[in-house]
Design a protein around this motif. Structure first.
Motif, PDB file in Angstrom:
ATOM      1  N   LEU A   1      -7.611 -14.422   0.323  1.00 28.59           N
ATOM      2  CA  LEU A   1      -8.689 -14.323  -0.662  1.00 28.59           C
ATOM      3  C   LEU A   1      -9.264 -15.707  -0.903  1.00 28.59           C
ATOM      4  O   LEU A   1      -8.635 -16.720  -0.593  1.00 28.59           O
ATOM      5  CB  LEU A   1      -8.191 -13.713  -1.979  1.00 28.59           C
ATOM      6  CG  LEU A   1      -7.110 -14.452  -2.769  1.00 28.59           C
ATOM      7  CD1 LEU A   1      -7.715 -15.483  -3.730  1.00 28.59           C
ATOM      8  CD2 LEU A   1      -6.264 -13.472  -3.559  1.00 28.59           C
ATOM      9  N   THR A   2     -10.467 -15.727  -1.464  1.00 31.30           N
ATOM     10  CA  THR A   2     -11.113 -16.982  -1.848  1.00 31.30           C
ATOM     11  C   THR A   2     -11.580 -16.880  -3.291  1.00 31.30           C
ATOM     12  O   THR A   2     -12.182 -15.876  -3.684  1.00 31.30           O
ATOM     13  CB  THR A   2     -12.304 -17.298  -0.933  1.00 31.30           C
ATOM     14  OG1 THR A   2     -11.839 -17.447   0.412  1.00 31.30           O
ATOM     15  CG2 THR A   2     -12.987 -18.599  -1.354  1.00 31.30           C
TER      16      THR A   2
ATOM     17  N   PHE B   1      -9.477  -7.678  -6.937  1.00 32.51           N
ATOM     18  CA  PHE B   1      -8.723  -7.276  -5.757  1.00 32.51           C
ATOM     19  C   PHE B   1      -7.602  -6.345  -6.193  1.00 32.51           C
ATOM     20  O   PHE B   1      -6.879  -6.642  -7.154  1.00 32.51           O
ATOM     21  CB  PHE B   1      -8.116  -8.495  -5.055  1.00 32.51           C
ATOM     22  CG  PHE B   1      -9.106  -9.325  -4.288  1.00 32.51           C
ATOM     23  CD1 PHE B   1      -9.508  -8.949  -3.010  1.00 32.51           C
ATOM     24  CD2 PHE B   1      -9.634 -10.485  -4.837  1.00 32.51           C
ATOM     25  CE1 PHE B   1     -10.425  -9.714  -2.301  1.00 32.51           C
ATOM     26  CE2 PHE B   1     -10.541 -11.254  -4.141  1.00 32.51           C
ATOM     27  CZ  PHE B   1     -10.944 -10.870  -2.865  1.00 32.51           C
ATOM     28  N   LEU B   2      -7.447  -5.228  -5.489  1.00 35.72           N
ATOM     29  CA  LEU B   2      -6.342  -4.314  -5.765  1.00 35.72           C
ATOM     30  C   LEU B   2      -5.179  -4.664  -4.855  1.00 35.72           C
ATOM     31  O   LEU B   2      -5.317  -4.725  -3.629  1.00 35.72           O
ATOM     32  CB  LEU B   2      -6.773  -2.861  -5.534  1.00 35.72           C
ATOM     33  CG  LEU B   2      -7.992  -2.375  -6.333  1.00 35.72           C
ATOM     34  CD1 LEU B   2      -8.183  -0.875  -6.139  1.00 35.72           C
ATOM     35  CD2 LEU B   2      -7.862  -2.707  -7.812  1.00 35.72           C
ATOM     36  N   LEU B   3      -4.016  -4.912  -5.469  1.00 37.91           N
ATOM     37  CA  LEU B   3      -2.783  -5.223  -4.737  1.00 37.91           C
ATOM     38  C   LEU B   3      -1.893  -3.995  -4.804  1.00 37.91           C
ATOM     39  O   LEU B   3      -1.401  -3.634  -5.872  1.00 37.91           O
ATOM     40  CB  LEU B   3      -2.088  -6.436  -5.366  1.00 37.91           C
ATOM     41  CG  LEU B   3      -0.810  -6.928  -4.690  1.00 37.91           C
ATOM     42  CD1 LEU B   3      -1.119  -7.476  -3.297  1.00 37.91           C
ATOM     43  CD2 LEU B   3      -0.126  -8.003  -5.535  1.00 37.91           C
ATOM     44  N   THR B   4      -1.708  -3.338  -3.672  1.00 37.17           N
ATOM     45  CA  THR B   4      -0.976  -2.076  -3.656  1.00 37.17           C
ATOM     46  C   THR B   4       0.005  -2.041  -2.491  1.00 37.17           C
ATOM     47  O   THR B   4      -0.072  -2.844  -1.559  1.00 37.17           O
ATOM     48  CB  THR B   4      -1.940  -0.875  -3.529  1.00 37.17           C
ATOM     49  OG1 THR B   4      -2.649  -0.972  -2.290  1.00 37.17           O
ATOM     50  CG2 THR B   4      -2.942  -0.852  -4.671  1.00 37.17           C
ATOM     51  N   GLY B   5       0.912  -1.061  -2.563  1.00 29.94           N
ATOM     52  CA  GLY B   5       1.835  -0.811  -1.467  1.00 29.94           C
ATOM     53  C   GLY B   5       3.119  -1.612  -1.561  1.00 29.94           C
ATOM     54  O   GLY B   5       3.301  -2.454  -2.430  1.00 29.94           O
ATOM     55  N   ARG B   6       4.032  -1.310  -0.648  1.00 38.70           N
ATOM     56  CA  ARG B   6       5.301  -2.014  -0.498  1.00 38.70           C
ATOM     57  C   ARG B   6       5.489  -2.323   0.977  1.00 38.70           C
ATOM     58  O   ARG B   6       5.725  -1.439   1.749  1.00 38.70           O
ATOM     59  CB  ARG B   6       6.477  -1.142  -0.985  1.00 38.70           C
ATOM     60  CG  ARG B   6       6.468  -0.796  -2.457  1.00 38.70           C
ATOM     61  CD  ARG B   6       6.848  -2.028  -3.312  1.00 38.70           C
ATOM     62  NE  ARG B   6       7.117  -1.634  -4.695  1.00 38.70           N
ATOM     63  CZ  ARG B   6       6.210  -1.446  -5.624  1.00 38.70           C
ATOM     64  NH1 ARG B   6       4.926  -1.612  -5.304  1.00 38.70           N
ATOM     65  NH2 ARG B   6       6.528  -1.111  -6.850  1.00 38.70           N
ATOM     66  N   PRO B   7       5.306  -3.569   1.415  1.00 34.46           N
ATOM     67  CA  PRO B   7       4.994  -4.766   0.623  1.00 34.46           C
ATOM     68  C   PRO B   7       3.557  -4.756   0.102  1.00 34.46           C
ATOM     69  O   PRO B   7       2.710  -4.016   0.597  1.00 34.46           O
ATOM     70  CB  PRO B   7       5.200  -5.904   1.631  1.00 34.46           C
ATOM     71  CG  PRO B   7       4.904  -5.274   2.957  1.00 34.46           C
ATOM     72  CD  PRO B   7       5.423  -3.867   2.860  1.00 34.46           C
ATOM     73  N   GLY B   8       3.315  -5.598  -0.909  1.00 34.68           N
ATOM     74  CA  GLY B   8       1.998  -5.653  -1.518  1.00 34.68           C
ATOM     75  C   GLY B   8       0.955  -6.242  -0.582  1.00 34.68           C
ATOM     76  O   GLY B   8       1.182  -7.274   0.062  1.00 34.68           O
TER      77      GLY B   8
END
Length: 245
Positions: A24-25, A202-209
């Motif tokens: 990301l920036t 920004f959406l941070l999802t999941g495993r791993p993120g």
């Protein structure tokens, strides 16, 4: 103002990958939120960006300079204000300068002009216990700013405040960001807060993120007082909820 760039950052603990391939920036003057559920890797990402934790792979750049694993270049404020109860407010906010070797008297002088900017005029000789929750957060944010005046990482800084105080702090923080030319990367799990404050989310999802979606908030700043009651606001919220489902 500075530009922060995160390139392909991954991090594991005890053989379990926490975040993977995050890029990301943060452009000068922006407030960008990282939104996701608790335990999704947001704080791990901030620990890497701040230099407190070495990533397994990837880079963190500040104005093009590689600062990966180098603490002390970017301000980082956690959820709690963590003000030292036995120090006055002026000594709390001047602490980053003193840690860097500035004499106490000179550190106080350097911090003094910012008390008015941060709405803390008259609190210099008071102690944290004498301030309201909102005022303590202002002091903690001023201390964060004194540490590094370009980029701030804020990890749910308003989550402990009541709804009315939080709303006033949101307005205040956006104003102070504009005034002092600060860029902010902001962690939250509060969708309303993210939409109200952010230029981008920004959406941070999941495993791993992983960063799975970027949402640009096109409502101009300063935001309308009733923005959270508009159809545009609800549409952003629906988009986020759908992406997190």
């Amino acid at each position: 103002m500075s530009e922060l760039t995160v390139k392909n950052v991954s991090k594991s603990f005890d053989g379990r990958k926490i975040i993977e391939n995050i890029s990301l920036t943060l452009h000068p003057g922006e407030l960008v939120s990282i939104l996701g559920v608790s335990g999704g890797g947001k704080t791990t990402l901030f620990n890497v960006i701040s230099g407190l934790t070495e990533p397994d792979g990837g880079q963190v750049l500040l104005d093009g300079e590689d600062i990966t694993g180098k603490p002390g270049r970017i301000s980082y404020m956690l959820q709690k204000d963590l003000l030292l109860p036995y120090r006055t407010i002026e000594d709390n906010v001047a602490l980053p300068l003193m840690i860097r070797g500035t004499k106490k008297k000179e550190a106080r002088l350097q911090a003094a002009p910012y008390f008015k900017e941060f709405g803390l005029e008259g609190t210099q000789k008071q102690y944290p216990r004498q301030l309201s929750g909102g005022m303590r957060q202002r002091a903690a944010l001023m201390r964060t700013y004194m540490f590094s005046r370009n980029v701030a990482l804020l990890d749910e800084p308003f989550s402990a405040l009541d709804t009315i105080t939080k709303s006033s702090m949101h307005t205040w923080y956006l104003n102070i960001m504009e005034k002092i030319k600060l860029s902010t990367l902001f962690i939250t799990h509060d969708i309303d807060e993210a939409v109200l404050l952010s230029d981008r989310i920004f959406l941070l999802t999941g495993r791993p993120g992983q960063l799975t979606k970027e949402i640009v908030i096109r409502e101009p700043k300063p935001r309308r007082k009733d923005f959270n009651l508009t159809e545009e606001f609800l549409n952003y919220k629906r988009e986020i909820l759908a992406a997190l489902a």
